[in-house]
Design a protein around this motif. Structure first.
Motif, PDB file in Angstrom:
ATOM      1  N   ALA A   9       0.850  -1.177   0.000  1.00 53.08           N
ATOM      2  CA  ALA A   9       0.000   0.000   0.000  1.00 53.08           C
ATOM      3  C   ALA A   9       0.882   1.221   0.000  1.00 53.08           C
ATOM      4  CB  ALA A   9      -0.904   0.016   1.245  1.00 53.08           C
ATOM      5  N   GLY A  10       0.590   2.216  -0.813  1.00 55.96           N
ATOM      6  CA  GLY A  10       1.419   3.413  -0.884  1.00 55.96           C
ATOM      7  C   GLY A  10       0.590   4.653  -1.069  1.00 55.96           C
ATOM      8  N   VAL A  11       1.026   5.744  -0.474  1.00 58.94           N
ATOM      9  CA  VAL A  11       0.365   7.026  -0.599  1.00 58.94           C
ATOM     10  C   VAL A  11       1.424   8.055  -0.905  1.00 58.94           C
ATOM     11  CG1 VAL A  11      -1.043   8.778   0.528  1.00 58.94           C
ATOM     12  CG2 VAL A  11      -1.397   6.369   1.080  1.00 58.94           C
ATOM     13  N   ALA A  12       1.184   8.922  -1.848  1.00 60.61           N
ATOM     14  CA  ALA A  12       2.160   9.943  -2.218  1.00 60.61           C
ATOM     15  C   ALA A  12       1.595  11.318  -1.954  1.00 60.61           C
ATOM     16  CB  ALA A  12       2.532   9.815  -3.696  1.00 60.61           C
ATOM     17  N   ILE A  13       2.395  12.169  -1.342  1.00 57.34           N
ATOM     18  CA  ILE A  13       2.037  13.562  -1.114  1.00 57.34           C
ATOM     19  C   ILE A  13       3.041  14.395  -1.869  1.00 57.34           C
ATOM     20  CG2 ILE A  13       1.684  15.373   0.597  1.00 57.34           C
ATOM     21  CD1 ILE A  13       1.203  13.179   2.660  1.00 57.34           C
ATOM     22  N   VAL A  14       2.633  15.059  -2.885  1.00 54.06           N
ATOM     23  CA  VAL A  14       3.537  15.780  -3.763  1.00 54.06           C
ATOM     24  C   VAL A  14       3.271  17.270  -3.660  1.00 54.06           C
ATOM     25  CG1 VAL A  14       4.342  16.056  -6.123  1.00 54.06           C
ATOM     26  CG2 VAL A  14       3.552  13.817  -5.331  1.00 54.06           C
ATOM     27  N   GLY A  15       4.342  18.018  -3.382  1.00 50.36           N
ATOM     28  CA  GLY A  15       4.197  19.461  -3.329  1.00 50.36           C
ATOM     29  C   GLY A  15       3.971  20.044  -4.704  1.00 50.36           C
ATOM     30  N   VAL A  60      10.455  21.300  -4.135  1.00 50.69           N
ATOM     31  CA  VAL A  60       9.395  20.316  -4.302  1.00 50.69           C
ATOM     32  C   VAL A  60       9.641  19.197  -3.298  1.00 50.69           C
ATOM     33  CG1 VAL A  60       8.350  18.641  -5.850  1.00 50.69           C
ATOM     34  CG2 VAL A  60       9.069  20.855  -6.737  1.00 50.69           C
ATOM     35  N   LEU A  61       8.660  18.917  -2.465  1.00 49.01           N
ATOM     36  CA  LEU A  61       8.788  17.912  -1.417  1.00 49.01           C
ATOM     37  C   LEU A  61       7.816  16.772  -1.682  1.00 49.01           C
ATOM     38  CD1 LEU A  61       9.932  17.016   1.352  1.00 49.01           C
ATOM     39  CD2 LEU A  61       8.037  18.271   2.412  1.00 49.01           C
ATOM     40  N   ARG A  62       8.336  15.549  -1.665  1.00 49.86           N
ATOM     41  CA  ARG A  62       7.502  14.365  -1.831  1.00 49.86           C
ATOM     42  C   ARG A  62       7.688  13.455  -0.629  1.00 49.86           C
ATOM     43  NH1 ARG A  62       9.663  15.328  -6.965  1.00 49.86           N
ATOM     44  NH2 ARG A  62       8.111  15.635  -8.620  1.00 49.86           N
ATOM     45  N   ILE A  63       6.580  12.999  -0.069  1.00 51.31           N
ATOM     46  CA  ILE A  63       6.602  12.066   1.051  1.00 51.31           C
ATOM     47  C   ILE A  63       5.791  10.840   0.643  1.00 51.31           C
ATOM     48  CG2 ILE A  63       6.057  11.705   3.485  1.00 51.31           C
ATOM     49  CD1 ILE A  63       6.231  14.706   3.887  1.00 51.31           C
ATOM     50  N   VAL A  64       6.454   9.688   0.595  1.00 54.27           N
ATOM     51  CA  VAL A  64       5.808   8.467   0.115  1.00 54.27           C
ATOM     52  C   VAL A  64       5.904   7.381   1.185  1.00 54.27           C
ATOM     53  CG1 VAL A  64       5.682   6.757  -1.731  1.00 54.27           C
ATOM     54  CG2 VAL A  64       6.478   9.086  -2.236  1.00 54.27           C
ATOM     55  N   PRO A  65       4.848   7.150   1.962  1.00 50.56           N
ATOM     56  CA  PRO A  65       4.860   6.035   2.912  1.00 50.56           C
ATOM     57  C   PRO A  65       4.453   4.741   2.206  1.00 50.56           C
ATOM     58  CG  PRO A  65       2.863   7.327   3.194  1.00 50.56           C
ATOM     59  CD  PRO A  65       3.657   8.002   2.098  1.00 50.56           C
ATOM     60  N   SER A  66       4.936   3.612   2.713  1.00 50.03           N
ATOM     61  CA  SER A  66       4.569   2.315   2.146  1.00 50.03           C
ATOM     62  C   SER A  66       4.543   1.273   3.253  1.00 50.03           C
ATOM     63  CB  SER A  66       5.547   1.898   1.046  1.00 50.03           C
ATOM     64  OG  SER A  66       6.851   1.723   1.585  1.00 50.03           O
ATOM     65  N   THR A  91       5.993 -11.163   8.501  1.00 42.28           N
ATOM     66  CA  THR A  91       6.923 -10.043   8.326  1.00 42.28           C
ATOM     67  C   THR A  91       6.155  -8.778   7.989  1.00 42.28           C
ATOM     68  OG1 THR A  91       8.632 -11.546   7.494  1.00 42.28           O
ATOM     69  CG2 THR A  91       8.941  -9.199   7.069  1.00 42.28           C
ATOM     70  N   LEU A  92       6.507  -7.694   8.678  1.00 39.90           N
ATOM     71  CA  LEU A  92       5.878  -6.384   8.461  1.00 39.90           C
ATOM     72  C   LEU A  92       6.968  -5.372   8.125  1.00 39.90           C
ATOM     73  CD1 LEU A  92       3.139  -4.795   8.701  1.00 39.90           C
ATOM     74  CD2 LEU A  92       3.840  -4.234  11.039  1.00 39.90           C
ATOM     75  N   ASN A  93       6.812  -4.656   6.988  1.00 41.62           N
ATOM     76  CA  ASN A  93       7.813  -3.675   6.545  1.00 41.62           C
ATOM     77  C   ASN A  93       7.168  -2.311   6.311  1.00 41.62           C
ATOM     78  OD1 ASN A  93       9.202  -6.344   4.829  1.00 41.62           O
ATOM     79  ND2 ASN A  93      10.439  -5.130   6.203  1.00 41.62           N
ATOM     80  N   PRO A  94       7.149  -1.428   7.331  1.00 42.76           N
ATOM     81  CA  PRO A  94       6.718  -0.042   7.089  1.00 42.76           C
ATOM     82  C   PRO A  94       7.906   0.817   6.664  1.00 42.76           C
ATOM     83  CG  PRO A  94       6.989  -0.397   9.431  1.00 42.76           C
ATOM     84  CD  PRO A  94       7.339  -1.712   8.756  1.00 42.76           C
ATOM     85  N   GLN A  95       7.677   1.754   5.746  1.00 43.97           N
ATOM     86  CA  GLN A  95       8.738   2.626   5.262  1.00 43.97           C
ATOM     87  C   GLN A  95       8.183   4.001   4.921  1.00 43.97           C
ATOM     88  OE1 GLN A  95      10.791   0.897   1.912  1.00 43.97           O
ATOM     89  NE2 GLN A  95      12.402   0.092   3.219  1.00 43.97           N
ATOM     90  N   VAL A  96       9.065   4.992   5.006  1.00 46.24           N
ATOM     91  CA  VAL A  96       8.740   6.351   4.575  1.00 46.24           C
ATOM     92  C   VAL A  96       9.903   6.861   3.731  1.00 46.24           C
ATOM     93  CG1 VAL A  96       8.252   8.723   5.255  1.00 46.24           C
ATOM     94  CG2 VAL A  96       7.309   6.831   6.585  1.00 46.24           C
ATOM     95  N   ARG A  97       9.594   7.326   2.534  1.00 42.82           N
ATOM     96  CA  ARG A  97      10.606   7.899   1.647  1.00 42.82           C
ATOM     97  C   ARG A  97      10.311   9.380   1.463  1.00 42.82           C
ATOM     98  NH1 ARG A  97      14.188   5.779  -2.048  1.00 42.82           N
ATOM     99  NH2 ARG A  97      14.904   7.207  -3.666  1.00 42.82           N
ATOM    100  N   ILE A  98      11.314  10.214   1.745  1.00 42.39           N
ATOM    101  CA  ILE A  98      11.179  11.667   1.623  1.00 42.39           C
ATOM    102  C   ILE A  98      12.135  12.141   0.533  1.00 42.39           C
ATOM    103  CG2 ILE A  98      11.344  13.884   2.819  1.00 42.39           C
ATOM    104  CD1 ILE A  98      10.925  12.372   5.439  1.00 42.39           C
ATOM    105  N   GLU A  99      11.587  12.843  -0.455  1.00 43.93           N
ATOM    106  CA  GLU A  99      12.393  13.356  -1.562  1.00 43.93           C
ATOM    107  C   GLU A  99      12.285  14.874  -1.603  1.00 43.93           C
ATOM    108  OE1 GLU A  99      10.956  11.498  -5.064  1.00 43.93           O
ATOM    109  OE2 GLU A  99      11.741   9.507  -4.546  1.00 43.93           O
ATOM    110  N   GLU A 100      13.417  15.528  -1.714  1.00 45.75           N
ATOM    111  CA  GLU A 100      13.482  16.988  -1.767  1.00 45.75           C
ATOM    112  C   GLU A 100      14.201  17.400  -3.043  1.00 45.75           C
ATOM    113  OE1 GLU A 100      13.298  21.089  -0.366  1.00 45.75           O
ATOM    114  OE2 GLU A 100      12.248  19.251   0.204  1.00 45.75           O
TER     115      GLU A 100
END
Length: 283
Positions: A9-15, A60-66, A91-100
């Protein structure tokens, strides 16, 4: 033998870049005519030649949790032969990717965790961690030294499952594991980190120089089983690469490279053995 069921599951927040009312048609017309757009770097097209956000200078800031969840059957959770050590593992793998992405700096930060729960051997339940950082400093450095570029990367992983081929942590971190090996050691806490600095210098329109330095280590902590033979040991790797590329003609080029590598093996801070190599190539 393994049974796995994965759910992603993924959600993207794009500036988004905001532009004053009425600016769009004027700037677009300038870009179509090949003229420099105000707010963009000198010599580049502010709308069609660079990423969004550079027209106004705003980042431009992008935050993508998965999140991923999987279930598997493991016939040998201790990685040792001759024991009844089968179990079912979740197995559970939560992650957050932040791109600037800004005018003078761009990069990404990846932070995640790996949690595993065992049906029978609950004492093996654990939470691991992984992180990755990438920084592209080319635009910032070139304000002071126009011919220089610089990039920095670093990856860190903690896991009680030392890597051999693929494991959840190796897949989650998204990086090539320099310590991956074909022989699986016993189950033990391990801490790994790899840092790299890469730079280049344009000596002339036809000659480009490159240099890089890499430092990585693998440290072991508590072991959960006794090895059949030998024991786990710490490893430290360092490498330096120097190179030059020359453009002889429109179709022909020549490359020179030199690599020095050093590996130290031992327990704690004391090195038991050391390997050094020198290599060079021309093509």
């Amino acid at each position: 033998m393994a049974l796995a069921l994965a759910m992603m599951a993924g959600v993207a927040i794009v500036g988004k870049v905001k532009m004053a009312h009425g600016e769009g048609p004027v700037l677009l017309a300038q870009a179509q005519q090949g003229r420099e757009v105000p707010g963009g770097p000198p010599g580049q097209d502010g709308l069609t030649g660079i990423a969004d956000g550079a027209v106004t200078g705003r980042p431009v800031l992008r935050i993508v949790p998965s999140l991923s969840v999987s279930e598997r059957y493991d016939s040998n959770v201790f990685f040792t032969p001759g024991q009844n050590t089968e179990d079912f593992v979740t197995t559970l793998n939560p992650q957050v990717r932040i791109e600037e992405s800004a005018r003078f700096l761009s990069g990404s930060l990846l932070v995640g965790a790996t949690g595993e729960t065992y049906v029978n051997k609950t004492s093996l339940n654990y939470v691991g961690a992984n992180a990755g950082l990438t920084l592209d400093l080319e635009n910032a450095v070139r304000r002071l030294m126009p011919r220089v570029s610089l990039k920095i990367t670093d990856f860190f992983t903690y896991t009680p499952q030392p890597p051999a081929f693929l494991n959840p942590e190796a897949q989650a971190s998204g990086q090539s594991d320099v310590f991956a090996r074909g022989i699986q050691p016993v189950r033990a806490d391990s801490f790994q980190n790899t840092g790299t600095v890469v730079g280049s210098y344009v000596l002339s329109p036809r000659v480009n120089l490159q240099a890089s330095y890499s430092y990585s280590f693998n440290r072991f902590g508590k072991t959960f089983a006794t090895p059949e033979s030998g024991s786990v040991f710490d490893t430290t790797n360092q490498s330096i690469n120097l190179g030059a590329q020359g453009q002889l003609t429109h179709l022909d080029s020549v490359n020179f490279s030199y690599t020095y590598a050093q590996s130290d093996f031992g327990s704690g801070s004391g090195a038991v053995s050391q390997i050094k190599t020198h290599a060079g190539s021309m093509g």
